[in-house]
Write a protein that holds these residues in place. Sequence first.
Motif, short mmCIF file in Angstrom:
data_model
loop_
_atom_site.label_atom_id
_atom_site.label_comp_id
_atom_site.label_asym_id
_atom_site.label_seq_id
_atom_site.Cartn_x
_atom_site.Cartn_y
_atom_site.Cartn_z
N GLN A 12 -6.24 -0.14 -7.61
CA GLN A 12 -6.72 -1.24 -6.76
C GLN A 12 -8.07 -1.76 -7.24
O GLN A 12 -8.31 -2.98 -7.24
N LEU A 13 -8.94 -0.86 -7.65
CA LEU A 13 -10.24 -1.27 -8.17
C LEU A 13 -10.09 -2.15 -9.41
O LEU A 13 -10.78 -3.17 -9.56
N LEU A 70 -3.49 9.09 -3.59
CA LEU A 70 -4.31 7.98 -3.10
C LEU A 70 -5.46 7.70 -4.04
O LEU A 70 -5.88 6.55 -4.21
N THR A 71 -5.98 8.74 -4.69
CA THR A 71 -7.10 8.55 -5.62
C THR A 71 -6.70 7.66 -6.79
O THR A 71 -7.42 6.71 -7.14
N HIS A 104 -12.12 7.32 1.93
CA HIS A 104 -11.16 6.88 0.92
C HIS A 104 -10.55 5.51 1.24
O HIS A 104 -9.91 4.90 0.39
N VAL A 105 -10.77 5.01 2.47
CA VAL A 105 -10.20 3.69 2.82
C VAL A 105 -11.08 2.55 2.32
O VAL A 105 -10.69 1.39 2.42
N TRP A 118 -4.19 5.55 -6.90
CA TRP A 118 -3.89 4.22 -6.36
C TRP A 118 -5.18 3.44 -6.11
O TRP A 118 -5.25 2.24 -6.34
N ASN A 119 -6.23 4.13 -5.68
CA ASN A 119 -7.53 3.47 -5.47
C ASN A 119 -8.11 2.96 -6.79
O ASN A 119 -8.70 1.87 -6.85
N TRP A 120 -7.94 3.73 -7.87
CA TRP A 120 -8.41 3.26 -9.18
C TRP A 120 -7.63 2.03 -9.63
O TRP A 120 -8.20 1.10 -10.20
N HIS A 152 0.83 -1.20 0.00
CA HIS A 152 0.00 0.00 0.00
C HIS A 152 0.87 1.26 0.00
O HIS A 152 0.61 2.21 -0.76
N ILE A 181 -12.01 1.49 -0.76
CA ILE A 181 -11.44 0.68 -1.84
C ILE A 181 -10.24 -0.12 -1.35
O ILE A 181 -10.08 -1.30 -1.69
N SER A 182 -9.39 0.50 -0.56
CA SER A 182 -8.22 -0.20 -0.04
C SER A 182 -8.61 -1.39 0.82
O SER A 182 -8.00 -2.46 0.75
#
Length: 224
Positions: A91-92, A84-85, A146-147, A87-89, A74, A149-150
Amino acid sequence: MTIRNWFKFFVIAMLIGGGVTAVASLFIRWNFFQPYLVAGEFGEFIAAFTWMILLGFTMSVIAQAGFFAYLTLHQIGVGVFKTLTLWNWVQLLLIIIVLVDLVIFRFAPDAKSVGDWLFYIGLLVFLVGAAIATAIKKVNMTGKKHVLISAIFFMIVITSLEWIIALMGRQDNINMYVALLLFPLVAVNAYQLLMLPKYNEKSEQDRKKLEERRKARKQTAQQS
């Protein structure tokens, strides 16, 4: 995290893994236990039950290794993708890839009937449902949207990687272990994800108390 709190974290995770596996095995592998009870071989039953607990301990250790590997991943992900945004995409996208991989490359080759498909899809629904429920709980505990998705990424992608031990098996009774090993992994990972911040907070409090005691002893020594 202090050593004492890490040890508590580790032991509780072990107990969860062992307990969940033991209880789940009574339902999933009842045909394995029943002959011992019918024959009155209680020693054999206890030995088999103990083996299931040890299996749960093993899965707990795997889950804990996966969790700390994810914490590193992470941090690397946020560093590489800068925000982080983004990185979330990423991860998705990885979540979708892993789910497709599970269905096409893990489930489909072994699904020979409608019953097999219902079995595998049921496990997948459980995994996704548990991931979403844990992620929502995490958001509610932290107040940080924001957590989400992670948390889902960890519960689906990392759990699936840990689960691959069973999914790649080819024994005649492998489906029993595919189901059995999923439950401790999900339980231990949910516990780790939700409880780590509390152990970190407790560790910080312990360090502050230790520092205060050191200052008090120093002042006492100076006065004397």
